[in-house]
Scaffold this motif. Structure first.
Motif, mmCIF file in Angstrom:
data_model
loop_
_atom_site.group_PDB
_atom_site.id
_atom_site.type_symbol
_atom_site.label_atom_id
_atom_site.label_comp_id
_atom_site.label_asym_id
_atom_site.label_seq_id
_atom_site.Cartn_x
_atom_site.Cartn_y
_atom_site.Cartn_z
ATOM 1 N N GLU A 182 -12.507 -4.269 -9.998
ATOM 2 C CA GLU A 182 -12.230 -4.818 -11.334
ATOM 3 C C GLU A 182 -10.866 -5.523 -11.348
ATOM 4 O OE1 GLU A 182 -11.756 -3.306 -15.966
ATOM 5 O OE2 GLU A 182 -12.479 -1.907 -14.443
ATOM 6 N N ILE A 183 -9.892 -4.931 -10.670
ATOM 7 C CA ILE A 183 -8.563 -5.549 -10.568
ATOM 8 C C ILE A 183 -8.669 -6.874 -9.815
ATOM 9 C CG2 ILE A 183 -6.223 -5.268 -9.674
ATOM 10 C CD1 ILE A 183 -6.688 -2.197 -9.974
ATOM 11 N N ALA A 184 -9.436 -6.873 -8.728
ATOM 12 C CA ALA A 184 -9.626 -8.094 -7.940
ATOM 13 C C ALA A 184 -10.329 -9.176 -8.760
ATOM 14 C CB ALA A 184 -10.416 -7.781 -6.674
ATOM 15 N N ASP A 185 -11.267 -8.783 -9.607
ATOM 16 C CA ASP A 185 -11.956 -9.756 -10.466
ATOM 17 C C ASP A 185 -10.975 -10.423 -11.429
ATOM 18 O OD1 ASP A 185 -14.381 -9.277 -9.230
ATOM 19 O OD2 ASP A 185 -15.041 -7.815 -10.751
ATOM 20 N N HIS A 186 -10.036 -9.658 -11.974
ATOM 21 C CA HIS A 186 -9.024 -10.247 -12.848
ATOM 22 C C HIS A 186 -8.173 -11.264 -12.081
ATOM 23 C CE1 HIS A 186 -9.702 -7.930 -16.464
ATOM 24 N NE2 HIS A 186 -9.628 -6.780 -15.789
ATOM 25 N N LEU A 187 -7.818 -10.930 -10.859
ATOM 26 C CA LEU A 187 -7.024 -11.852 -10.040
ATOM 27 C C LEU A 187 -7.793 -13.126 -9.736
ATOM 28 C CD1 LEU A 187 -5.398 -9.286 -7.595
ATOM 29 C CD2 LEU A 187 -4.202 -10.701 -9.269
ATOM 30 N N LYS A 188 -9.082 -12.999 -9.440
ATOM 31 C CA LYS A 188 -9.909 -14.178 -9.165
ATOM 32 C C LYS A 188 -10.035 -15.059 -10.402
ATOM 33 C CE LYS A 188 -13.824 -13.003 -7.458
ATOM 34 N NZ LYS A 188 -15.029 -12.427 -6.855
ATOM 35 N N ASN A 189 -9.917 -14.473 -11.580
ATOM 36 C CA ASN A 189 -9.983 -15.237 -12.838
ATOM 37 C C ASN A 189 -8.607 -15.713 -13.288
ATOM 38 O OD1 ASN A 189 -12.787 -15.083 -13.179
ATOM 39 N ND2 ASN A 189 -12.614 -13.028 -14.013
ATOM 40 N N HIS A 190 -7.650 -15.756 -12.369
ATOM 41 C CA HIS A 190 -6.296 -16.286 -12.597
ATOM 42 C C HIS A 190 -5.515 -15.495 -13.649
ATOM 43 C CE1 HIS A 190 -7.151 -19.614 -9.979
ATOM 44 N NE2 HIS A 190 -8.278 -19.843 -10.647
ATOM 45 N N ARG A 191 -5.631 -14.191 -13.601
ATOM 46 C CA ARG A 191 -4.846 -13.329 -14.483
ATOM 47 C C ARG A 191 -3.924 -12.464 -13.636
ATOM 48 N NH1 ARG A 191 -10.172 -11.643 -16.684
ATOM 49 N NH2 ARG A 191 -10.734 -13.245 -18.181
ATOM 50 N N ALA A 192 -2.704 -12.294 -14.079
ATOM 51 C CA ALA A 192 -1.771 -11.395 -13.411
ATOM 52 C C ALA A 192 -2.128 -9.959 -13.789
ATOM 53 C CB ALA A 192 -0.341 -11.709 -13.818
ATOM 54 N N VAL A 193 -1.923 -9.042 -12.845
ATOM 55 C CA VAL A 193 -2.288 -7.641 -13.080
ATOM 56 C C VAL A 193 -1.119 -6.745 -12.673
ATOM 57 C CG1 VAL A 193 -3.932 -5.799 -12.572
ATOM 58 C CG2 VAL A 193 -4.705 -8.164 -12.568
ATOM 59 N N VAL A 194 -0.739 -5.854 -13.579
ATOM 60 C CA VAL A 194 0.228 -4.812 -13.263
ATOM 61 C C VAL A 194 -0.588 -3.543 -13.023
ATOM 62 C CG1 VAL A 194 2.157 -3.433 -14.086
ATOM 63 C CG2 VAL A 194 2.048 -5.870 -14.642
ATOM 64 N N VAL A 195 -0.442 -2.985 -11.817
ATOM 65 C CA VAL A 195 -1.245 -1.828 -11.421
ATOM 66 C C VAL A 195 -0.337 -0.602 -11.325
ATOM 67 C CG1 VAL A 195 -2.831 -0.921 -9.702
ATOM 68 C CG2 VAL A 195 -2.735 -3.373 -10.109
ATOM 69 N N ASN A 196 -0.654 0.433 -12.107
ATOM 70 C CA ASN A 196 0.084 1.690 -12.086
ATOM 71 C C ASN A 196 -0.741 2.695 -11.283
ATOM 72 O OD1 ASN A 196 1.531 3.994 -12.545
ATOM 73 N ND2 ASN A 196 1.318 3.973 -14.771
ATOM 74 N N LEU A 197 -0.212 3.108 -10.137
ATOM 75 C CA LEU A 197 -0.931 4.031 -9.257
ATOM 76 C C LEU A 197 -0.324 5.430 -9.274
ATOM 77 C CD1 LEU A 197 -1.381 1.600 -6.239
ATOM 78 C CD2 LEU A 197 -3.090 2.208 -7.959
ATOM 79 N N GLN A 198 0.360 5.784 -10.333
ATOM 80 C CA GLN A 198 1.035 7.080 -10.392
ATOM 81 C C GLN A 198 0.082 8.245 -10.627
ATOM 82 O OE1 GLN A 198 4.041 6.421 -13.368
ATOM 83 N NE2 GLN A 198 5.468 5.515 -11.897
ATOM 84 N N ARG A 199 -1.067 8.001 -11.189
ATOM 85 C CA ARG A 199 -1.990 9.099 -11.519
ATOM 86 C C ARG A 199 -3.172 9.183 -10.560
ATOM 87 N NH1 ARG A 199 -2.358 9.507 -18.034
ATOM 88 N NH2 ARG A 199 -0.120 9.568 -18.389
ATOM 89 N N ILE A 200 -2.996 8.673 -9.372
ATOM 90 C CA ILE A 200 -4.074 8.706 -8.390
ATOM 91 C C ILE A 200 -3.507 9.292 -7.100
ATOM 92 C CG2 ILE A 200 -3.712 6.398 -7.466
ATOM 93 C CD1 ILE A 200 -6.747 6.000 -7.549
ATOM 94 N N SER A 201 -4.353 9.863 -6.281
ATOM 95 C CA SER A 201 -3.859 10.469 -5.040
ATOM 96 C C SER A 201 -3.263 9.399 -4.120
ATOM 97 C CB SER A 201 -4.996 11.205 -4.324
ATOM 98 O OG SER A 201 -5.920 10.276 -3.797
ATOM 99 N N LYS A 202 -2.354 9.827 -3.278
ATOM 100 C CA LYS A 202 -1.650 8.892 -2.387
ATOM 101 C C LYS A 202 -2.614 8.174 -1.445
ATOM 102 C CE LYS A 202 2.539 9.656 -3.773
ATOM 103 N NZ LYS A 202 3.226 8.650 -4.540
ATOM 104 N N ASP A 203 -3.642 8.881 -0.960
ATOM 105 C CA ASP A 203 -4.609 8.262 -0.046
ATOM 106 C C ASP A 203 -5.363 7.128 -0.731
ATOM 107 O OD1 ASP A 203 -3.855 10.080 1.868
ATOM 108 O OD2 ASP A 203 -5.563 11.437 1.506
#
Length: 138
Positions: free
Chosen positions: A69-90
């Motif tokens: 879904e994040i990649a789809d936003h990028l393909k549609n020329h939108r900037a994305v801020v991704v917060n990975l603090q609530r997901i496991s490190k792996d």
């Protein structure tokens, strides 16, 4: 004389027609000149009149499957801020690897802007400045 006229028409005929058109436009009434100018201006589009709205998306994925879904936003020329603090490190590493490949493929950029926070931008958005000096490694 006939042969001379034929050679003159062959070599200079187009130039004479052009000169006649120029003379005609110089002596044409103002109405005709304004119509010709407006017809020429119809194909001209001002770059300042074209405005495209840019969009920035904030994402906080809970699982690796949301990376698409994040990649789809990028393909549609939108900037994305991704917060990975609530997901496991792996899974966070897998998402960053996936997004790095996506950003590379579209000619964009990915930057770390905080602890487990990344800014992904497509090729139509340029990011200036650097805040990595403020980020402290754990």
């Amino acid at each position: 004389m006939g042969m001379k006229t034929k050679f003159k028409d062959f070599f200079f005929g187009e130039e004479e027609e052009y000169m006649e058109e120029v003379a005609e436009t110089e002596t044409a009434p103002e109405e005709v000149k304004s119509v010709r100018k407006s017809a020429q201006k119809q194909n001209v589009v001002s770059l300042q009149s074209i405005q495209q709205s840019s969009k920035m998306v904030l994402m906080e994925p809970r699982m690796y499957a949301e990376a698409q879904e994040i990649a789809d936003h990028l393909k549609n020329h939108r900037a994305v801020v991704v917060n990975l603090q609530r997901i496991s490190k792996d899974q966070a590493k897998r998402i960053v690897d996936f997004l790095s490949g996506t950003v590379y493929a579209i000619g964009g950029d990915i930057q770390r802007v905080g602890t487990d926070i990344f800014l992904c931008t497509p090729d139509n958005i340029e990011v200036s400045g650097n805040i990595t000096d403020l980020i402290q490694e754990d």
